[in-house]
Design a protein around this motif. Structure first.
Motif, short mmCIF file in Angstrom:
data_model
loop_
_atom_site.label_atom_id
_atom_site.label_comp_id
_atom_site.label_asym_id
_atom_site.label_seq_id
_atom_site.Cartn_x
_atom_site.Cartn_y
_atom_site.Cartn_z
N SER A 153 -8.85 -14.64 -8.83
CA SER A 153 -7.86 -13.86 -9.56
C SER A 153 -8.45 -13.28 -10.85
O SER A 153 -8.10 -12.17 -11.25
CB SER A 153 -6.58 -14.68 -9.83
OG SER A 153 -6.87 -15.83 -10.55
N ILE A 154 -9.35 -14.01 -11.47
CA ILE A 154 -10.02 -13.49 -12.67
C ILE A 154 -10.87 -12.27 -12.30
O ILE A 154 -10.86 -11.25 -12.99
CB ILE A 154 -10.90 -14.58 -13.33
CG1 ILE A 154 -10.00 -15.69 -13.86
CG2 ILE A 154 -11.75 -14.00 -14.45
CD1 ILE A 154 -10.73 -16.92 -14.33
N LYS A 155 -11.54 -12.39 -11.16
CA LYS A 155 -12.38 -11.28 -10.69
C LYS A 155 -11.53 -10.04 -10.39
O LYS A 155 -11.87 -8.92 -10.80
CB LYS A 155 -13.13 -11.73 -9.43
CG LYS A 155 -14.28 -10.82 -9.06
CD LYS A 155 -15.09 -11.44 -7.92
CE LYS A 155 -15.46 -10.37 -6.91
NZ LYS A 155 -15.87 -10.95 -5.62
N ASP B 7 0.84 -1.20 0.00
CA ASP B 7 0.00 0.00 0.00
C ASP B 7 0.88 1.26 0.00
O ASP B 7 0.58 2.24 -0.69
CB ASP B 7 -0.92 0.04 1.24
CG ASP B 7 -2.10 -0.92 1.10
OD1 ASP B 7 -2.24 -1.55 0.03
OD2 ASP B 7 -2.87 -1.05 2.07
N TRP B 8 1.95 1.21 0.79
CA TRP B 8 2.86 2.37 0.84
C TRP B 8 3.47 2.63 -0.54
O TRP B 8 3.53 3.77 -1.00
CB TRP B 8 3.97 2.15 1.89
CG TRP B 8 4.92 3.32 1.93
CD1 TRP B 8 4.77 4.47 2.65
CD2 TRP B 8 6.11 3.48 1.13
NE1 TRP B 8 5.81 5.33 2.36
CE2 TRP B 8 6.64 4.75 1.44
CE3 TRP B 8 6.78 2.67 0.20
CZ2 TRP B 8 7.82 5.23 0.86
CZ3 TRP B 8 7.94 3.15 -0.38
CH2 TRP B 8 8.45 4.42 -0.06
N VAL B 9 3.90 1.56 -1.21
CA VAL B 9 4.51 1.69 -2.54
C VAL B 9 3.50 2.28 -3.53
O VAL B 9 3.80 3.24 -4.26
CB VAL B 9 5.04 0.33 -3.07
CG1 VAL B 9 5.51 0.44 -4.51
CG2 VAL B 9 6.17 -0.18 -2.18
N ASP C 184 -9.56 -7.95 -1.06
CA ASP C 184 -9.91 -6.55 -1.26
C ASP C 184 -8.81 -5.76 -1.97
O ASP C 184 -8.79 -4.54 -1.89
CB ASP C 184 -10.25 -5.90 0.09
CG ASP C 184 -9.04 -5.85 1.02
OD1 ASP C 184 -8.02 -6.52 0.72
OD2 ASP C 184 -9.10 -5.14 2.04
N PHE C 185 -7.91 -6.45 -2.69
CA PHE C 185 -6.80 -5.75 -3.33
C PHE C 185 -7.28 -4.60 -4.24
O PHE C 185 -6.80 -3.47 -4.14
CB PHE C 185 -5.90 -6.72 -4.12
CG PHE C 185 -4.80 -6.02 -4.88
CD1 PHE C 185 -3.75 -5.41 -4.19
CD2 PHE C 185 -4.82 -5.93 -6.26
CE1 PHE C 185 -2.75 -4.75 -4.87
CE2 PHE C 185 -3.82 -5.27 -6.95
CZ PHE C 185 -2.78 -4.68 -6.26
N ALA D 249 -10.39 -8.37 -13.55
CA ALA D 249 -11.49 -7.63 -14.18
C ALA D 249 -11.71 -6.30 -13.45
O ALA D 249 -11.93 -5.26 -14.08
CB ALA D 249 -12.76 -8.47 -14.18
N GLN D 250 -11.61 -6.32 -12.12
CA GLN D 250 -11.76 -5.08 -11.34
C GLN D 250 -10.65 -4.09 -11.68
O GLN D 250 -10.89 -2.89 -11.81
CB GLN D 250 -11.74 -5.39 -9.84
CG GLN D 250 -12.99 -6.11 -9.36
CD GLN D 250 -12.83 -6.60 -7.92
OE1 GLN D 250 -11.74 -6.97 -7.49
NE2 GLN D 250 -13.93 -6.60 -7.18
#
Ligand code: C2E
Ligand code: MG
Ligand code: MG
Ligand code: MG
Length: 289
Positions: free
Chosen positions: A168-170, A92-94, A132-133, A173-174
């Protein structure tokens, strides 16, 4: 005799295991505090389009400077961050730092916008696999105020897409919906099933530096590089060759149709001031031509 040998070896082995455990623990303890102590820094390595003769983007590479340990290589702490879950906060910092940099460039327009149009950020498998990436990324982008989301590229590894799961597909797509660019880092070194190339919307394959390093001396590496570039071409993806160190490699790869290069031949990863100076310099060189 074997038993004795084994016992001796055990005696020698045991303290080093304990020592390694201790070192790991120290590293983990220091790593936990590294964000709040502001010990991380991003360095930037230019990506050069050889036909445009300009820097078109850069990869952000994390650096850790600790009072006790000195400079620690990402090769030594990213795997530990993955194991311990610290990678989520570090990641998140990066992302936040890269987005703030992009936003700053977006606002000031120079020198970034002249030719250079994106920053690429490394995402590790565990970070990508978190449910939640995409949500976290969206939040980070919103907080930064960044408008043009195609200025951000995510470098995934084959390990991120290996399981080809629904999740991972989801997530991919996001990410597409958010509008960021997606590349596959270290391409050709993971144990992945190539069918993800057919099913996932990607932009770029980064030819792994091990193939680039050996492409002059080793005919097998040469064959692999050729195959990767021609496959990317057939799939409508662009390629970046990473780890380019000399002109022989550059010429060989150029003859295969590769146009974008990253490596010590052009620049090492450098701190922000040096990177901006490099951009200004390459712009003034272009202007003179
Ligand atoms: P990577 O993403 O494949 O990055 C390329 C690595 O090759 C970098 O090492 C870069 O300094 C090095 N390199 C670039 N050009 C040359 C060249 O011409 N010759 C040689 N010998 N090396 C070159 P670095 O910065 O030590 O990073 C190592 C790895 O650590 C990265 O490999 C990436 O997997 C990981 N990493 C770095 N920063 C981050 C980060 O912010 N997040 C995550 N998750 N991983 C990161
Ligand atoms: Mg990378
Ligand atoms: Mg790489
Ligand atoms: Mg790598």
């Amino acid at each position: 005799v074997a038993k004795e040998k084994g016992r001796n070896r055990f005696k020698l082995f045991y303290p080093s295991m304990a020592e390694r455990e201790r070192q790991r623990f120290t590293l983990e303890t220091l790593l936990k505090k590294a964000i709040e102590n502001a010990e991380f820094e991003l360095h930037y390595q230019p990506q050069v389009d050889i036909s445009l003769k300009s820097v078109i983007g850069a990869e952000c590479l994390i650096r850790w400077n600790n009072d006790q340990l000195g400079w620690v290589s990402p090769m030594d702490f990213i795997p530990l961050a993955e194991e311990t879950g610290l990678i989520h906060d570090i990641g998140d910092w990066v992302l936040a730092t890269a987005c703030e940099r992009l936003r700053h460039w977006e606002e000031t327009q120079a020198p970034f916008n002249k030719t250079c149009s994106y920053l690429a950020v490394n995402v590790s498998p565990r970070q990508f696999a978190k449910k939640d990436f995409a949500q976290r990324l969206r939040h980070i982008i919103l907080s930064s105020g960044l408008q043009d989301l195609s200025m951000l590229e995510l470098e995934l590894t084959e390990g991120c897409l290996m399981h080809h799961s629904y999740e991972s597909i989801k997530t991919l797509a996001q990410l597409r919906n958010i509008g960021v660019r997606i590349s596959i880092d270290d391409f050709g070194t993971g144990y992945s099933n190539l069918s993800y190339l057919r099913n996932f919307p990607l932009d770029t394959l980064k030819v792994d530096q091990s193939f680039v390093r050996d492409c002059i001396a080793d005919s097998k590496s040469r064959a692999i590089v050729k195959a990767i570039i021609s496959m990317a071409d057939g799939l409508g993806l662009s390629t970046i060759a990473e780890g380019v160190e000399n002109h022989e490699q550059l010429t060989f790869l150029q003859n295969l149709g590769c146009r974008v290069f990253q490596g010590y031949l052009f620049s090492k990863p450098v701190a922000i001031d040096e990177f901006e100076a490099f951009l200004n310099e390459s712009i003034s060189v272009l202007a003179k031509e």
